[in-house]
Scaffold this motif. Structure first.
Motif, mmCIF file in Angstrom:
data_model
loop_
_atom_site.group_PDB
_atom_site.id
_atom_site.type_symbol
_atom_site.label_atom_id
_atom_site.label_comp_id
_atom_site.label_asym_id
_atom_site.label_seq_id
_atom_site.Cartn_x
_atom_site.Cartn_y
_atom_site.Cartn_z
ATOM 1 N N THR A 136 68.813 28.010 42.165
ATOM 2 C CA THR A 136 69.895 28.713 42.849
ATOM 3 C C THR A 136 70.885 29.197 41.803
ATOM 4 O O THR A 136 71.455 28.378 41.062
ATOM 5 N N LEU A 137 71.071 30.508 41.723
ATOM 6 C CA LEU A 137 71.907 31.079 40.672
ATOM 7 C C LEU A 137 72.875 32.089 41.265
ATOM 8 O O LEU A 137 72.460 33.023 41.959
ATOM 9 N N LEU A 184 75.224 34.820 39.856
ATOM 10 C CA LEU A 184 75.444 35.547 38.609
ATOM 11 C C LEU A 184 76.800 36.241 38.637
ATOM 12 O O LEU A 184 77.225 36.758 39.673
ATOM 13 N N LEU A 195 68.785 31.029 33.015
ATOM 14 C CA LEU A 195 67.524 30.577 33.600
ATOM 15 C C LEU A 195 66.503 30.322 32.506
ATOM 16 O O LEU A 195 66.253 31.194 31.675
ATOM 17 N N LEU A 249 68.707 38.749 34.070
ATOM 18 C CA LEU A 249 68.273 38.347 35.405
ATOM 19 C C LEU A 249 68.931 39.207 36.478
ATOM 20 O O LEU A 249 68.306 39.553 37.488
ATOM 21 N N ASN A 250 70.193 39.582 36.255
ATOM 22 C CA ASN A 250 70.893 40.436 37.222
ATOM 23 C C ASN A 250 70.201 41.792 37.345
ATOM 24 O O ASN A 250 70.037 42.323 38.450
ATOM 25 N N ALA A 309 67.066 41.401 39.420
ATOM 26 C CA ALA A 309 67.377 41.224 40.839
ATOM 27 C C ALA A 309 67.809 42.531 41.488
ATOM 28 O O ALA A 309 67.356 42.883 42.586
ATOM 29 N N LEU A 339 63.326 31.515 43.955
ATOM 30 C CA LEU A 339 64.684 31.453 43.415
ATOM 31 C C LEU A 339 65.641 32.095 44.414
ATOM 32 O O LEU A 339 65.311 33.121 45.015
ATOM 33 N N ILE A 352 69.073 33.995 44.349
ATOM 34 C CA ILE A 352 69.914 34.649 43.341
ATOM 35 C C ILE A 352 70.965 35.506 44.030
ATOM 36 O O ILE A 352 70.657 36.286 44.937
ATOM 37 N N THR A 353 72.207 35.366 43.579
ATOM 38 C CA THR A 353 73.297 36.232 44.030
ATOM 39 C C THR A 353 73.656 37.155 42.870
ATOM 40 O O THR A 353 74.281 36.723 41.903
ATOM 41 N N PRO A 354 73.246 38.428 42.915
ATOM 42 C CA PRO A 354 73.553 39.341 41.809
ATOM 43 C C PRO A 354 74.961 39.919 41.930
ATOM 44 O O PRO A 354 75.596 39.849 42.984
#
Length: 359
Positions: free
Chosen positions: A45-46, A48, A58, A113-114, A117, A149, A151-153
């Motif tokens: 859980t990320l 960003l 990550l 990673l952003n 995503a 995963l 992910i909140t970009p």
């Protein structure tokens, strides 16, 4: 009669196949290969943010995969939306990152990673789900089980502006000093060539004046407001310079475009480095060239290189195998101009431009 002939042909085929199987030849592609255990991630859980864009967020790790043939195994990581991982087009839209030979982990920064995503379509500032899996390739490709995963970009800020770098290299004239361009909020990037014999010291100014500037603080890489202590580069050479006004830190890395090919003194083995002209934002070199081929590459390596798709133009193309032909030996001025504002996030542009002029 025809029925018996067909039966004989079938029997003969089976005998030949059986003979082939007994000959000792090892059909390795029939042997099953799989990941011996599951892959792991440092976090599933990320959230960003732009403030941690340059931080590693990550780490993906995996076990070594054994194939029947003893040879290096090449690994890659794939990211995709859950809905695109089944059916006839499964994983065809995945973002794939080549990791390397016999490498068993991959770390990604927040901005890397952003970008993955956002490119895959996750909504900004809302938790969304991606899956990640690892590819192992040798005589075939196999894949690990995927991990999900959340992910909140974030949406990268549109930034403008410059800061300036007066120093010994140009006589401390802030009016003509090199400009570093904003690539993120509060983060600036630019390029500098320090000539042989030039001093390595510089300051960082927010305007083209001395009303406010930064010098070195507790260390050479710390920014301190209105400090009389100069920042210092390692010496002569070309550098990529990044300044982060959010953290009050700066960094430098050796960085130079160069010419390569049979027309140059280094042939195809060693680049002739170019110098950065900060006033025209162009890389230049004046060199004695032989008749032969010429193209461009970064940091004396083939990782990033440009060659012309059409040698009749001044446009050069990323990762193109073409080269210019220098028809006559002599002294030439060669220039290279590229818009590489933020390669870490957006990659290198598809094209650049150049000039090759005999003196």
């Amino acid at each position: 009669m025809k029925k018996y002939i067909n039966k004989l042909l079938l029997l003969g085929s089976l005998l030949i196949l059986g003979s082939s199987c007994d000959s000792g030849a090892e059909l390795t592609t029939l042997k099953s290969v799989s990941f011996p255990s599951e892959i792991t991630v440092s976090s599933s859980t990320l959230v960003l943010t732009e403030d941690t864009a340059d931080d590693p967020v990550l780490l993906i790790s995996w076990p070594s995969v054994s194939f029947p043939i003893e040879a290096p195994v090449t690994y890659a990581v794939q990211f995709d939306l859950i809905g695109d991982t089944s059916g006839s087009t499964a994983w065809q839209k995945a973002k794939r990152i080549e990791v390397g030979t016999d490498v068993l982990s991959k770390s990604l920064t927040g901005q890397e990673l952003n970008k993955i995503a956002v490119d895959l379509g996750l909504p900004i500032d809302i938790p969304g789900k991606l899956v990640v899996r690892v590819e192992a390739a040798m005589d075939r490709k196999i894949y690990s089980n995927p991990i999900t995963l959340t992910i909140t970009p974030y949406e990268k800020s549109v930034v403008f502006g410059e800061i300036y770098m007066p120093g010994s290299y140009q006589g401390w004239a802030v009016e003509t000093a090199a400009a570093l361009t904003a690539i993120q909020k509060g983060v600036y990037q630019g390029y500098m060539t320090v000539a042989e014999g030039a001093g390595p010291g510089f300051k960082l100014n927010t305007e083209r004046n001395w009303a406010q500037f930064y010098g070195a603080g507790a260390t050479n890489n710390d920014l301190k407001n209105m400090s009389d202590t100069d920042f210092v580069l390692p010496g002569a050479g070309s550098y990529q310079i990044k300044v982060n006004l959010n953290t009050l830190k700066w960094s430098q890395a050796p960085y130079a475009w160069g010419i390569i090919g049979t027309a140059t003194s280094g042939g195809w083995d060693k680049s002739t480095p170019m110098s950065y002209d900060h006033q025209t934002k162009t890389w230049k070199v004046t060199a004695d060239l032989a008749a032969g081929a010429l193209k461009f590459r970064l940091n004396d390596a083939w990782t990033i290189n440009y060659g012309p798709a059409d040698p009749g133009t001044n446009t050069i193309n990323l990762d193109n195998g073409g080269a210019y032909t220098i028809g006559e030996a002599g002294t030439y001025e060669v220039t290279f101009t590229i818009n590489e504002v933020d390669p870490a996030t957006t990659g290198y542009p598809a094209t650049a431009t150049c000039t090759i002029v005999k003196k």
